[in-house]
Design an enzyme around this catalytic site. Structure first.
Site, mmCIF file in Angstrom:
data_model
loop_
_atom_site.group_PDB
_atom_site.id
_atom_site.type_symbol
_atom_site.label_atom_id
_atom_site.label_comp_id
_atom_site.label_asym_id
_atom_site.label_seq_id
_atom_site.Cartn_x
_atom_site.Cartn_y
_atom_site.Cartn_z
ATOM 1 N N TYR A 74 41.739 -22.672 -26.649
ATOM 2 C CA TYR A 74 41.738 -22.439 -28.094
ATOM 3 C C TYR A 74 40.307 -22.325 -28.611
ATOM 4 O O TYR A 74 40.008 -21.482 -29.456
ATOM 5 C CB TYR A 74 42.468 -23.569 -28.833
ATOM 6 N N PHE A 126 37.115 5.484 -46.038
ATOM 7 C CA PHE A 126 38.181 5.339 -45.068
ATOM 8 C C PHE A 126 39.231 4.436 -45.717
ATOM 9 O O PHE A 126 38.893 3.521 -46.462
ATOM 10 C CB PHE A 126 37.695 4.760 -43.734
ATOM 11 N N THR A 127 40.508 4.681 -45.406
ATOM 12 C CA THR A 127 41.613 4.020 -46.119
ATOM 13 C C THR A 127 41.446 2.497 -46.200
ATOM 14 O O THR A 127 41.393 1.931 -47.299
ATOM 15 C CB THR A 127 42.947 4.348 -45.418
ATOM 16 N N ASP A 217 30.013 0.928 -40.408
ATOM 17 C CA ASP A 217 31.339 1.029 -39.794
ATOM 18 C C ASP A 217 31.130 1.759 -38.467
ATOM 19 O O ASP A 217 31.032 2.978 -38.412
ATOM 20 C CB ASP A 217 32.300 1.802 -40.717
ATOM 21 N N LYS A 260 39.130 2.197 -31.071
ATOM 22 C CA LYS A 260 38.683 3.587 -30.928
ATOM 23 C C LYS A 260 37.668 3.659 -29.789
ATOM 24 O O LYS A 260 38.041 3.635 -28.636
ATOM 25 C CB LYS A 260 38.092 4.114 -32.240
ATOM 26 N N ARG A 384 47.849 15.729 -42.458
ATOM 27 C CA ARG A 384 46.841 15.199 -43.373
ATOM 28 C C ARG A 384 46.699 16.206 -44.505
ATOM 29 O O ARG A 384 45.775 17.008 -44.530
ATOM 30 C CB ARG A 384 45.500 14.965 -42.653
ATOM 31 N N PHE A 451 53.726 9.278 -46.468
ATOM 32 C CA PHE A 451 53.672 10.105 -45.252
ATOM 33 C C PHE A 451 54.276 9.416 -44.043
ATOM 34 O O PHE A 451 54.765 10.066 -43.128
ATOM 35 C CB PHE A 451 52.232 10.554 -44.951
HETATM 36 C C1 LIG Z 1 40.576 2.777 -37.595
HETATM 37 C C2 LIG Z 1 39.427 2.678 -38.499
HETATM 38 C C3 LIG Z 1 39.165 1.513 -39.258
HETATM 39 C C4 LIG Z 1 40.134 0.340 -39.301
HETATM 40 O O1 LIG Z 1 40.289 -0.274 -38.098
HETATM 41 P P1 LIG Z 1 41.659 -0.942 -37.601
HETATM 42 O O2 LIG Z 1 41.302 -1.445 -36.246
HETATM 43 O O3 LIG Z 1 42.727 0.115 -37.597
HETATM 44 O O4 LIG Z 1 41.974 -2.058 -38.542
HETATM 45 C C5 LIG Z 1 38.023 1.480 -40.027
HETATM 46 N N1 LIG Z 1 37.177 2.524 -40.083
HETATM 47 C C6 LIG Z 1 37.404 3.656 -39.390
HETATM 48 C C7 LIG Z 1 36.437 4.794 -39.506
HETATM 49 C C8 LIG Z 1 38.529 3.778 -38.586
HETATM 50 O O5 LIG Z 1 38.757 4.923 -37.919
#
Ligand SMILES: *Cc1c(COP(=O)(O)O)cnc(C)c1O
Length: 459
Positions: A74, A126-127, A217, A260, A384, A451
């Site tokens: 842990y 980004f969302t 990011d 990613k 998209r 979507f």
């Molecule tokens: C996927 C993504 C995120 C968010 O990451 P998650 O691991 O899905 O929470 C943030 N910024 C970018 C550019 C992304 O492609």
């Protein structure tokens, strides 16, 4: 004579995952049952899955071996210390807080740095990033260069910040209202477009002048670094790993979605140079993610991530990764398919308005095209366009975005060149018979993020 050497994969295949092959009749039935929405298809009914590059990478034998080395204590897991030193070595940030995925890190840094009424400029939204900034009381402001919003512009660094837009915002709102500038490498929503080192250095100089931080990011930093190596003066002979470290050195903190670039199915982290911010993040992480030595990840996941990071920064890996995406993009360009220029690093974005010019945006051209590609070959893409853009809150009308796109996102190390050929052949075949394609009508519309679950019927 010039010596040609293709981008071929720097690995060989040791284990395979069989996929189910389907017939045209099967696929017509499946997509109809799915309401012509590729999100509602079952994965087993998909031949080549290009829905996303998130969490879909193939792990290496080393990473799988790392899974067996999971120390599931842990507190104080050995895998955490391996991950921490890997991040420090390869990215150069001083302090590390693990999180379950990228948005966990975005949540922490937004809560710590943003006050109500603040503004957060960035190279396109980004969302999840924007939502966490807004939930913390901030307002996102897009300061990316105009070229990023134009699918035809061939500008090589569409991820660049417009310095005039940024400085005007600082002068208008005051530097004390801007906790940080949010810089993504590469810019996902612009089609996987990179920012240049020269631009990042200028942003650093400007933010230094006003004492504003940069939060990075770094979800696709290796892909961005590779584009700098390819396109920017003075970088051709530098290893990608060195370019990545230079990018990171120009920023103060970073959020990472390891799903990613870093070649794992789950995981992320917040990396920070400021000791006080780190102390706060290390405290806050126990509320939302888990103890500061696992942050929502299993020990084995941290081990796979540490190894994935070392693999993701290798020149041979990233050359093949981006090379494969470009291979597909160039095939489509040669066939006269309208795609967003320049070719991005993680996927190909088809311009559905140009592909199906006889369909108005009310007939959902990108949704239609994604369904048609699936019917033809079992290749799953993502809309998209107008469906993703939702409705205007005040008028209730559809939002009609400029870009009406179908995204073909390429998972890392998963598919072969023959798969790329099948994808290109299928898109080309659908293009040849585009005149016979009618649009769709929406028959079910969810209230939120429509979507994902909207359903359609053929017109
Ligand atoms: C996927 C993504 C995120 C968010 O990451 P998650 O691991 O899905 O929470 C943030 N910024 C970018 C550019 C992304 O492609």
């Amino acid at each position: 004579m010039s010596r040609k050497r293709s981008w071929a994969e720097p690995y060989k295949i040791k284990m395979v995952e069989p996929v189910f092959m389907t017939t045209l009749e099967d696929r017509e039935k499946f997509i109809k049952e799915a309401g012509y929405n590729t999100f509602l298809l079952r994965s087993r009914d998909v031949y080549i899955d290009l829905l996303t590059d998130s969490g879909t990478s193939a792990m290496s034998d080393r990473q799988w071996a790392g899974i067996m080395m999971g120390d599931e204590a842990y507190a104080g897991s050995e895998n955490f210390y391996h991950l921490e030193s890997t991040i420090q070595d390869y990215y150069g940030y001083k302090f590390v807080v693990p999180t379950h995925q990228g948005r966990g890190a975005e949540h922490l840094i937004s809560q710590i740095l943003i006050k109500k009424g603040d503004f957060i400029p960035g190279n396109m939204y980004f969302t999840t990033t924007r939502l966490h900034q807004e939930l913390a009381g901030g307002t996102f402001v897009d300061v990316i260069i105009d070229e990023a919003h134009d699918s035809e512009s061939n500008f090589p660094f569409k991820g660049n910040i417009d310095l005039n837009k940024l400085e005007n915002l600082i002068k208008e709102k005051g530097a004390d209202k801007i906790p940080y500038v949010s810089i993504a490498t590469t810019v996902n929503m612009a089609g996987g477009q990179p920012i240049s080192m020269a631009n990042l250095k200028e942003v650093r100089a400007l933010t230094n002048k006003y004492d504003i931080k940069i939060v990075h990011d770094m979800t696709r930093v290796a892909e961005n670094a590779y584009m700098i190596k390819l396109l920017e003066d003075g970088y051709a002979d530098k290893p990608v790993a060195e370019i990545i470290k230079e990018i990171c050195s120009l920023t103060d903190a970073a959020t990472m979605s390891s799903k990613k670039d870093a070649l794992v199915s789950i995981g992320g982290f917040l990396a920070i140079n400021d000791e006080d911010v780190f102390a706060e993040a290390r405290n806050l992480v126990v509320v939302y993610e888990g103890l500061h030595t696992y942050g929502g990840m299993a020990g084995r996941d941290m081990e796979a991530l540490a190894i994935g990071i070392t693999e993701s920064v290798q020149d041979d890996h990233i050359r093949a990764r981006v090379g494969q995406v470009r291979y597909l993009g160039e095939k489509l360009l040669d066939a006269g398919i309208p795609i967003v220029n320049p070719i991005g690093t993680h996927g190909i974005f088809i311009d559905a308005k140009k592909f199906l010019p006889h369909l108005s945006q009310d007939m959902f051209p990108a949704q239609t095209l994604a369904a048609e590609i699936y019917i033809d070959s079992g290749v799953r893409a993502m809309e998209r366009g107008v469906v993703s853009a939702g409705r205007n809150k005040e008028t209730g009308e559809h939002n009609y975005p400029n870009l009406e796109l179908v995204r073909l996102t390429i998972p890392r190390r998963v598919y072969t060149q023959a798969h790329m050929d099948v994808i290109a052949e299928s898109v080309q075949y659908v293009h040849e018979r585009r005149d016979q394609i009618n649009g769709l009508k929406m028959v079910f519309e969810p209230k939120y993020l429509r979507f994902f679950q909207a359903r359609f019927e053929k017109l």
